[in-house]
Design an enzyme around this catalytic site. Structure first.
Site, PDB file in Angstrom:
ATOM      1  N   ASP A  16      -1.610   5.307   1.557  1.00  0.00           N
ATOM      2  CA  ASP A  16      -2.578   4.792   2.545  1.00  0.00           C
ATOM      3  C   ASP A  16      -2.689   5.691   3.773  1.00  0.00           C
ATOM      4  OD1 ASP A  16      -3.248   2.577   1.050  1.00  0.00           O
ATOM      5  OD2 ASP A  16      -1.865   1.226   2.095  1.00  0.00           O
ATOM      6  N   ARG A  96       8.151  -2.794  14.327  1.00  0.00           N
ATOM      7  CA  ARG A  96       6.754  -2.441  14.632  1.00  0.00           C
ATOM      8  C   ARG A  96       6.452  -2.189  16.102  1.00  0.00           C
ATOM      9  NH1 ARG A  96       6.176  -0.543   9.782  1.00  0.00           N
ATOM     10  NH2 ARG A  96       5.868  -2.076   8.149  1.00  0.00           N
ATOM     11  N   ASP A 125       1.864  -7.000  10.132  1.00  0.00           N
ATOM     12  CA  ASP A 125       2.156  -5.724  10.790  1.00  0.00           C
ATOM     13  C   ASP A 125       1.012  -5.230  11.674  1.00  0.00           C
ATOM     14  OD1 ASP A 125       4.738  -5.542   9.829  1.00  0.00           O
ATOM     15  OD2 ASP A 125       4.101  -4.618   7.946  1.00  0.00           O
ATOM     16  N   SER A 175       5.838  -3.529  -2.876  1.00  0.00           N
ATOM     17  CA  SER A 175       5.584  -2.964  -1.555  1.00  0.00           C
ATOM     18  C   SER A 175       6.891  -3.086  -0.775  1.00  0.00           C
ATOM     19  CB  SER A 175       4.462  -3.739  -0.858  1.00  0.00           C
ATOM     20  OG  SER A 175       4.488  -3.461   0.508  1.00  0.00           O
TER      21      SER A 175
HETATM   22  N1  ARG Z   1       6.737 -10.443   5.654  1.00  0.00           N
HETATM   23  C1  ARG Z   1       7.529  -9.548   6.418  1.00  0.00           C
HETATM   24  C2  ARG Z   1       7.025  -9.468   7.829  1.00  0.00           C
HETATM   25  O1  ARG Z   1       5.928  -9.820   8.099  1.00  0.00           O
HETATM   26  C3  ARG Z   1       7.663  -8.206   5.764  1.00  0.00           C
HETATM   27  C4  ARG Z   1       6.475  -7.332   5.767  1.00  0.00           C
HETATM   28  C5  ARG Z   1       6.725  -6.144   4.965  1.00  0.00           C
HETATM   29  N2  ARG Z   1       5.774  -5.127   5.221  1.00  0.00           N
HETATM   30  C6  ARG Z   1       5.402  -4.239   4.325  1.00  0.00           C
HETATM   31  N3  ARG Z   1       4.566  -3.315   4.717  1.00  0.00           N
HETATM   32  N4  ARG Z   1       5.816  -4.271   3.090  1.00  0.00           N
HETATM   33  O2  ARG Z   1       7.749  -9.070   8.708  1.00  0.00           O
END
Ligand code: ARG
Length: 400
Positions: A16, A96, A125, A175
């Site tokens: 991406d 993040r 995110d 992922s």
């Molecule tokens: N659900 C979790 C969160 O919102 C993990 C997100 C994982 N992100 C990813 N790009 N795979 O913090």
């Protein structure tokens, strides 16, 4: 022509964000500067940087933020017993805002007018990166190419091939996002909540069945609400967290399978492996129960839950998060002592604790003859404590 001339892009090295280098550059006729933040994800950062430049970035930054991440993000989360919906140690969530901060710093240094990220429109995110970056500099434009380019995965691969952007051969089953505090594993077969997590998803933890038959007892020392030593040996934050990840992971501790509510409203099934987070937070919470009184504990739970929600929901930069920290830091001043945890075939249990600030008083609590607690006081206390309940029941019994 757009007024965007230079963009700082948060870069992971994946498909991406690699496609985004080319796509943003073409769409805005802008220069791209890529930023990769080392939060302990254990990747080949040299390779990532080379790839960014190869794909077309004008400049690339790799920034090692492990120390800052541990001290200023993970440690506050330990003090707040940060478990979203009671289970997820917010490991991805905590990383993040720090990525956003570094992105803004690079944008300023490089004279960028926009920052960009590769988050999709379905997750949390995007909130964490955009809101944090915007709060730090409202003049910067926010770009989210993956949310807007309307390409399917296959079209993206086509696009990559057309412009010589390397695509890894193995189709990705999950992922994954990882840092010092944990590993998030989602999508693929996990999208059916009934499917048990498969063995190939786990990397940091042994399965409980394969874990050693002998338990490991680990002693964690805390000061000011954060871990400072293991088995009596003082350790800097990164080393300590890595060590607990290793020891707890070997004992099969830290696997999490969780139905989760994303801020965008989607219910999702997420799995995590966070051996250190699970162990340290449980030990910390136990120590707090030894030290804080019942009023403090009841109120702190509300503060902790709100703090954790704010961080999960992308509101790290909100003043309320700092206001809550002020309370948490005050109670944490007394959170000092040692906790013994037993790790055994996927389970972790606190089996001992001690503190100079313990409010446990043996003489009041004991059932032996040295007790100083005057039990006759309860002759008055029991009826008074039960008074509202007894009176209500009496009145209710009249209403038929
Ligand atoms: N659900 C979790 C969160 O919102 C993990 C997100 C994982 N992100 C990813 N790009 N795979 O913090």
């Amino acid at each position: 022509m757009s007024d965007i001339k230079k963009i700082a892009l948060a870069y992971s090295g994946g498909l991406d964000t690699s496609v985004a280098i080319k796509w943003l550059g073409d769409k805005y006729h802008a220069k791209i500067v890529t930023v990769t933040v080392n939060l302990g994800q254990g990747e080949d950062f040299k390779k990532i940087g080379d790839k960014a430049l190869m794909v077309g970035a004008e400049n690339h930054y790799t920034i090692d933020c492990r120390e800052e991440f541990a001290k200023s993000y993970i440690f506050p989360s330990i003090r707040a017993n940060g478990l979203y919906e009671g289970k997820y140690p917010i490991s991805t969530s905590l990383g993040r805002p720090l990525i956003a901060r570094k992105l803004v710093e690079v944008a300023h240094k490089e004279g960028c007018d926009a920052v960009a990220h590769g988050c999709t429109g379905k997750g949390n995110d995007q909130l964490r990166i955009e809101i944090s970056a915007k709060a730090l500099d409202p003049d910067l434009k926010m770009l989210a190419p993956t949310r807007n380019w309307g390409m399917s995965r296959d079209q993206e691969v086509e696009y990559a091939k057309k412009y010589n952007i390397p695509v890894s051969k193995a189709a990705k089953k999950y992922s994954i996002d990882q840092n010092l505090w944990g590993r998030s594993i989602e999508s693929g077969p996990l999208e059916n909540p009934w499917n048990s997590p498969e063995d190939d998803g786990w990397e940091w933890t042994k399965s409980p069945e394969a874990a050693p038959d002998k338990p490991t007892v680990l002693e964690i020392a805390f000061k000011d609400g954060v871990p400072v030593a293991l088995d009596g040996k003082k350790m800097p934050p990164i080393e300590l967290i890595n060590m607990v990840n290793k020891v707890a992971g070997e004992n099969g501790v830290g696997r999490i399978d969780h139905m989760e509510d994303r801020i965008v409203g989607i219910k999702s099934r997420e799995t995590y492996e966070c051996p250190a987070a699970v162990t340290i937070i449980e030990a910390h919470r136990d120590l707090e129960k030894l030290i804080l009184n019942r009023h403090e504990l009841t109120f702190k739970k509300l503060v902790d839950d709100q703090w954790t929600f704010m961080v999960y929901a992308g509101l790290w930069e909100d003043p309320l998060r700092e206001d809550l920290d002020a309370f948490i830091n005050k109670t944490s001043g007394r959170i000092e002592g040692r906790v013994k945890v037993k790790l055994y075939k996927g389970s972790m249990m606190v089996v001992g604790r001690e503190s100079p600030y313990s409010v446990y008083d043996f003489k009041t609590a004991t059932y032996d003859s040295s007790s100083t607690f005057d039990q006759t006081l309860s002759n008055g206390f029991v009826p008074l404590w039960g008074l509202p309940t007894v009176v209500s029941r009496k009145v209710m019994s009249k209403k038929q």
